[in-house]
Write an enzyme that holds these catalytic residues in place. Structure first.
Site, mmCIF file in Angstrom:
data_model
loop_
_atom_site.group_PDB
_atom_site.id
_atom_site.type_symbol
_atom_site.label_atom_id
_atom_site.label_comp_id
_atom_site.label_asym_id
_atom_site.label_seq_id
_atom_site.Cartn_x
_atom_site.Cartn_y
_atom_site.Cartn_z
ATOM 1 N N ASP A 67 0.819 -1.213 0.000
ATOM 2 C CA ASP A 67 0.000 0.000 0.000
ATOM 3 C C ASP A 67 0.850 1.259 0.000
ATOM 4 O OD1 ASP A 67 0.932 -0.420 2.599
ATOM 5 O OD2 ASP A 67 -1.039 -0.786 3.459
ATOM 6 N N ASN A 136 -7.959 -2.433 13.686
ATOM 7 C CA ASN A 136 -9.326 -2.805 13.300
ATOM 8 C C ASN A 136 -9.340 -4.049 12.416
ATOM 9 O OD1 ASN A 136 -8.285 -1.844 10.925
ATOM 10 N ND2 ASN A 136 -9.614 -0.044 10.795
ATOM 11 N N HIS A 138 -7.474 -4.527 9.782
ATOM 12 C CA HIS A 138 -7.183 -4.331 8.355
ATOM 13 C C HIS A 138 -5.883 -5.030 7.967
ATOM 14 C CE1 HIS A 138 -5.029 -0.131 8.953
ATOM 15 N NE2 HIS A 138 -4.145 -1.095 8.985
ATOM 16 N N GLU A 143 -9.754 -1.669 4.707
ATOM 17 C CA GLU A 143 -10.436 -1.270 5.929
ATOM 18 C C GLU A 143 -11.739 -2.062 6.127
ATOM 19 O OE1 GLU A 143 -8.706 0.365 7.947
ATOM 20 O OE2 GLU A 143 -8.587 2.501 7.522
#
Ligand code: GLP
Length: 248
Positions: A67, A136, A138, A143
């Protein structure tokens, strides 16, 4: 999923480095999917040491990163291209042309995403994909969402991710609101996955990733469906899994 339970961050880093070094030794021209963040830094340090000692070489290795923040240049000191140069590439014998990170400044984001996936396909896919896990759940910057998105795409970062990553920026307002991320498709198509985690603050995400329902609200949970995942984590990160009575 094979789980290595290590006592602390250093032991986790060393074990993860062994898994990656084994891939490089076994397949000198392997395609590595690489990750950024705090978690892999110790692992990269160990790989640099082994490279300097002549135990492993990156001369034929190809890399694709997971990313990059949208809007950050390769020279931006919080960008992921910059991170990879400083934490690994500048210190090992990898050829610059064999490393690829999404172009955060691409004028045509859709074209960049399509080109990224085409490039991964042209390499024959990823042999070993390294993954950290966000608070979270990810993976990359995939996400929590109602769906798993397959191709590389641009994602809106959640407030929780912006909060978590604000520690690296001068102010919270400086954290980009969007990022390019490899989609779940190329990640799940990787032949092998190395998932790493450290610290108590990851305990819930780790539990949801490996013990929870397969649910896009914890994107890491899709890894339960992958046939060859090696997880390397320290005891703090595994604490919720251990407390639930899972044998690791
Ligand atoms: C970041 C990155 C991920 C990384 C994760 C955990 O936002 N996009 O690729 O694995 O979050 O980061 P850290 O290792 O710093 O906890």
């Amino acid at each position: 999923m094979r789980i290595y339970r290590e006592k602390d961050y250093d032991a986790m880093s060393r074990r993860a480095a062994h898994v990656m070094a084994a891939e490089i030794i076994h397949r000198p021209d392997c395609v590595l999917g690489l990750a950024t963040g705090s978690t892999p830094i110790g692992m990269y340090k160990q790989l640099i040491q082994w490279n300097k000692a002549g135990d492993i070489t990156f001369k034929e290795v190809r890399t694709v990163n997971l990313d990059e923040y949208k809007g950050l240049s390769p020279e931006h000191d919080q960008g992921y291209r910059y991170f990879m140069q400083k934490q690994l590439f500048d210190h090992v014998d990898i050829l610059p042309e064999n490393t690829r990170v999404p172009d955060g400044l691409a004028a045509d984001a859709d074209a960049e995403c399509a080109a990224y996936d085409a490039y991964i396909r042209s390499l024959g896919g990823i042999d070993l994909q390294l993954l950290g896990v966000g608070h979270n759940g990810h993976i990359g910057f995939n996400e929590p969402a109602d769906v798993f998105v397959t191709p590389t795409h641009v994602v809106d970062l959640t407030e929780r991710t912006i909060d978590a990553n604000a520690r690296f920026f001068a102010t919270r307002d400086d954290v980009p609101r969007q990022a390019f991320t490899m989609g779940i498709g190329p990640i799940m198509a990787a032949k092998k996955i190395l998932l790493i985690a450290s610290g108590e603050e990851k305990a819930e995400a780790v539990y949801n990733t490996i013990c929870g329902a397969v649910d896009p609200h914890c994107q890491g949970s899709i890894l339960q469906l992958h046939p060859d995942v090696v997880m390397v984590a320290d005891e703090a990160a595994l604490s919720k899994v251990i407390a639930a009575g899972v044998k690791v």
